[in-house]
Design a protein around this motif. Sequence first.
Motif, PDB file in Angstrom:
ATOM      1  N   ASP A   1      21.452  54.012  10.638  1.00  0.00           N
ATOM      2  CA  ASP A   1      20.049  54.251  10.957  1.00  0.00           C
ATOM      3  C   ASP A   1      19.092  53.887   9.818  1.00  0.00           C
ATOM      4  O   ASP A   1      17.908  53.718  10.044  1.00  0.00           O
ATOM      5  N   GLN A   2      19.585  53.771   8.590  1.00  0.00           N
ATOM      6  CA  GLN A   2      18.677  53.424   7.492  1.00  0.00           C
ATOM      7  C   GLN A   2      18.792  51.958   7.081  1.00  0.00           C
ATOM      8  O   GLN A   2      18.341  51.556   6.011  1.00  0.00           O
ATOM      9  N   TRP A   3      19.441  51.182   7.903  1.00  0.00           N
ATOM     10  CA  TRP A   3      19.665  49.776   7.559  1.00  0.00           C
ATOM     11  C   TRP A   3      18.362  49.064   7.205  1.00  0.00           C
ATOM     12  O   TRP A   3      18.264  48.333   6.222  1.00  0.00           O
ATOM     13  N   ARG A   4      17.337  49.262   8.019  1.00  0.00           N
ATOM     14  CA  ARG A   4      16.071  48.563   7.804  1.00  0.00           C
ATOM     15  C   ARG A   4      15.484  48.903   6.425  1.00  0.00           C
ATOM     16  O   ARG A   4      14.921  48.044   5.752  1.00  0.00           O
ATOM     17  N   ASP A   5      15.634  50.177   5.992  1.00  0.00           N
ATOM     18  CA  ASP A   5      15.068  50.588   4.704  1.00  0.00           C
ATOM     19  C   ASP A   5      15.695  49.820   3.546  1.00  0.00           C
ATOM     20  O   ASP A   5      15.036  49.494   2.569  1.00  0.00           O
ATOM     21  N   TYR A   6      16.972  49.532   3.670  1.00  0.00           N
ATOM     22  CA  TYR A   6      17.686  48.907   2.552  1.00  0.00           C
ATOM     23  C   TYR A   6      17.735  47.381   2.659  1.00  0.00           C
ATOM     24  O   TYR A   6      17.786  46.695   1.652  1.00  0.00           O
ATOM     25  N   TYR A   7      17.764  46.886   3.887  1.00  0.00           N
ATOM     26  CA  TYR A   7      17.945  45.446   4.060  1.00  0.00           C
ATOM     27  C   TYR A   7      16.706  44.756   4.628  1.00  0.00           C
ATOM     28  O   TYR A   7      16.718  43.561   4.877  1.00  0.00           O
ATOM     29  N   GLY A   8      15.651  45.519   4.860  1.00  0.00           N
ATOM     30  CA  GLY A   8      14.370  44.922   5.202  1.00  0.00           C
ATOM     31  C   GLY A   8      14.142  44.647   6.675  1.00  0.00           C
ATOM     32  O   GLY A   8      13.023  44.399   7.083  1.00  0.00           O
ATOM     33  N   ARG A   9      15.170  44.661   7.489  1.00  0.00           N
ATOM     34  CA  ARG A   9      15.017  44.422   8.920  1.00  0.00           C
ATOM     35  C   ARG A   9      16.194  45.068   9.633  1.00  0.00           C
ATOM     36  O   ARG A   9      17.184  45.430   8.983  1.00  0.00           O
ATOM     37  N   ASP A  10      16.095  45.187  10.927  1.00  0.00           N
ATOM     38  CA  ASP A  10      17.111  45.951  11.652  1.00  0.00           C
ATOM     39  C   ASP A  10      18.268  45.089  12.136  1.00  0.00           C
ATOM     40  O   ASP A  10      19.075  45.524  12.944  1.00  0.00           O
ATOM     41  N   ARG A  11      18.351  43.884  11.675  1.00  0.00           N
ATOM     42  CA  ARG A  11      19.390  42.976  12.175  1.00  0.00           C
ATOM     43  C   ARG A  11      19.849  42.036  11.067  1.00  0.00           C
ATOM     44  O   ARG A  11      19.205  41.934  10.028  1.00  0.00           O
ATOM     45  N   ALA A  12      20.967  41.374  11.357  1.00  0.00           N
ATOM     46  CA  ALA A  12      21.498  40.399  10.410  1.00  0.00           C
ATOM     47  C   ALA A  12      22.122  39.267  11.218  1.00  0.00           C
ATOM     48  O   ALA A  12      22.576  39.491  12.346  1.00  0.00           O
ATOM     49  N   PRO A  13      22.145  38.066  10.691  1.00  0.00           N
ATOM     50  CA  PRO A  13      22.722  36.944  11.451  1.00  0.00           C
ATOM     51  C   PRO A  13      24.236  37.073  11.580  1.00  0.00           C
ATOM     52  O   PRO A  13      24.911  37.593  10.681  1.00  0.00           O
ATOM     53  N   TYR A  14      24.734  36.603  12.686  1.00  0.00           N
ATOM     54  CA  TYR A  14      26.174  36.681  12.960  1.00  0.00           C
ATOM     55  C   TYR A  14      26.656  35.313  13.446  1.00  0.00           C
ATOM     56  O   TYR A  14      26.027  34.695  14.305  1.00  0.00           O
ATOM     57  N   PHE A  15      27.754  34.855  12.897  1.00  0.00           N
ATOM     58  CA  PHE A  15      28.397  33.633  13.357  1.00  0.00           C
ATOM     59  C   PHE A  15      29.834  33.968  13.741  1.00  0.00           C
ATOM     60  O   PHE A  15      30.453  34.832  13.113  1.00  0.00           O
ATOM     61  N   GLY A  16      30.356  33.264  14.726  1.00  0.00           N
ATOM     62  CA  GLY A  16      31.735  33.532  15.104  1.00  0.00           C
ATOM     63  C   GLY A  16      32.362  32.362  15.828  1.00  0.00           C
ATOM     64  O   GLY A  16      31.681  31.416  16.251  1.00  0.00           O
TER      65      GLY A  16
END
Lengths: 585, 206
Positions: B39-54
């Motif tokens: 729940d605190q991801w946005r506070d530490y990483y600046g946004r609520d998502r991250a890119p994913y490749f697979g």
Amino acid sequence: MYGFVRMSCLGLCVAVTFPVFAAKQIDVAKNSNNAEIQKIIDDASAGDVIVFAVGTYDVNLQLKSSLTLRGAEAARTILKGVKNGQPALLIDGVTNVTVLRLTVVNAETGVTVRGGSSDVKISNNIFQLNSGGTGVSIEDSADAMVRNNTFHGNGTGVSRTTGTSRIEYNIFSGNRRAITVTNADGINYNCFAGNTDNGEAGAHAVTSSMQPGYANSGAGDPELRDFHLAENSLCIDLAGAPATDAIDGSTLDAGAYGGLDADPLPYPVQNLKWDVTPNNGTYDISLNWSANNSYLVTRAKDPGNYLIYYNSDTSGAPYANTDKVAAPTTSFIVHGVTGEVAVPGDPVISGVLPASQELTVSWSEVPGASAYRLYYVAPNVTEESVVVDNGTSYTLKGLRNDVEYSLEVAALSAKYYYLTVVVEASPELLAGREVFHSDFAQEQKAMIGEKVEGARSAAVTGTPERLQPYPQLANEGCFIATAAFGYYDAREIKPLRQFRDQYLLPYAPGRSFVAWYYRQGPVAARWLHRNAEFKPAVRVLLAPLIAVAWCVVNWPLFSLCFLVGVAMVGARVLPWRRYVQGVAS
Amino acid sequence: MKRKILLTLLLLHAVFPCAAVAAQWSSELQYGRYYPELDQWRDYYGRDRAPYFGAAMAYRWFSFLELGVEAGRMHDRGRAILASNNTYAGSVELELYPVSAQLQVNARFAAGQWLVPYVAIGATQLYYRQIVVGQEKASGRVTGRLLRTGLAFNMNILDHRAAAYMRSGYGITHTFLQLERRQLTADTDTVALGGEVALMSLRFEF
């Protein structure tokens, strides 16, 4: 009445139109780029003089009609060509263009004149383009004039494929070929020295296989090239030349520093150095520098001078103190300066910002302080300090996390002298004319005596601490080794980790061992953390394992051979020992 | 357990013989956004998502059932905090590498079906690596599970000539554009590393 009206109208027209056509000087600022300079050229009006400040410019410029391009100082106004097939300066289909007092380097061609350009004058420039370049290429022009230039170290000095453009009073030295032309017309009074091939030397040429005698040809450092002529140069006062020099009024010299348009300024002093020595309660500042070898300065009779300028505590001109020594002396001592300086006040620490293994300390500025000393100490650690020469903030690095440091700052002040030297050309050469001085040499900042330290600020504490990432994830590294060596990425632990990945995890027994170790390892690691005194012993015990792991990982074949060898020797020795023991018993 | 799976597959094969297909292998290239559960991801990483490749590979027994493996990578860069004064400082990198084995069911009833809903469940081994500049790295792995639901658009029907060329030139019988939402659950003792992933992928059937 009619005549009065007519004349009034004419006068009004002249008054209105004159400002539009008035020629002006346009200065090119230091560090201007090619696009900016080209825009200045494109926007210039007929008759304008574009003057480059001393500096180096990367250029591929195309000139237009009725313009003069001039360098502020021939030796130090450098046009550096960009090697893209284009000349540094292109004069194409234009008229009435002058290129004056510039040094052109690094281009495939320095100046190209083509497209039937007329009334082109290339005068008092230096071309040094290396063995693949051509200084001036006249491809299509009937009346260009290449006069009083120095061509040194080019593939070709001047190439003229059409017409009879004049090539005169130039110096060609160290070129693979000096002049390439289809006929000898218009080539007069040039000085050829040390070229591989002079080509067409024309009339009244002075030739030699030796160098012409420059003040500094830049062989040691091309950035210090100074093509002023040295005393006794064969290119001074060309015999029979029907012209005179602006500099000394005598018969014309060949090259960039001869003729009526020559740059009269001596080259500035280089390699200015200083030393301070105590002398009966005061100090002497010794200065020395490299000689200026131009004949403007070194003449035996009535030589030029070196003017020494200096200030205490204030940098830059105007300088309060001046002294003079005559060439060839290249040193001077400023006697009896004092190093007394007031004790600075004490600063106040205004902030301490902790980070992992770091503390950033800020403090108030103290009037008169030239530097600050930051003291830091932790329990059971000797006090250390660092001198901060610039600013009122500093980040201490490499500190221990979770240890409280005590911080203090003290201001430092010292007496400084700022010194420089100027070259003054020989007064004899300049009789009745303006006295020519070089630019200032690079100013030197000499500290007199010792720095005086003021009182320390009140102590402030700060504690570097580990950064806590999010999320806080557990590390599944090698627990015991990590505990013993202090951190996960210790160089010594890597072979163990590599051995685990390469030789244990791929196989079922290895995986079983790793799984067992991951269950038991943390328990042992916690015990080791609690009993830190055993860490050195554990490190010693781990050393053979690490060595074997390193060998197996990095030299697998050698390790295999070694192990097989050990096994074979063991197999042979063991029965023999049993046999010996049997006999003995 | 292995026997049960084998028997189930044999039974399916007997019941749905017509559903057996000639094209048996498929591969996927995936790109999407990973929305962490933290729940605190946005506070530490600046946004609520991250890119994913697979990337994924699967084997199909029937047109509606396939077994596959896939691997992906999520990477983001953020900040850490100084606990004493609760201020952000420093730089942190977090990398997640989920590796999954999964069973997928496709609602596929005809070879030329243009829209194919699908659902998949799987087991995941989530490898992580966390780098705090100036401090030691943390790395490890955690076991989790995976639930995928999505829609696959059959792109063959858009351009038959291109589809024929893909078949003759590369042996690709079908090309699908997939839109998918997946739920990844992977919890350590203290941290829920899973999250939702919104994916777009290209699927090639051979």
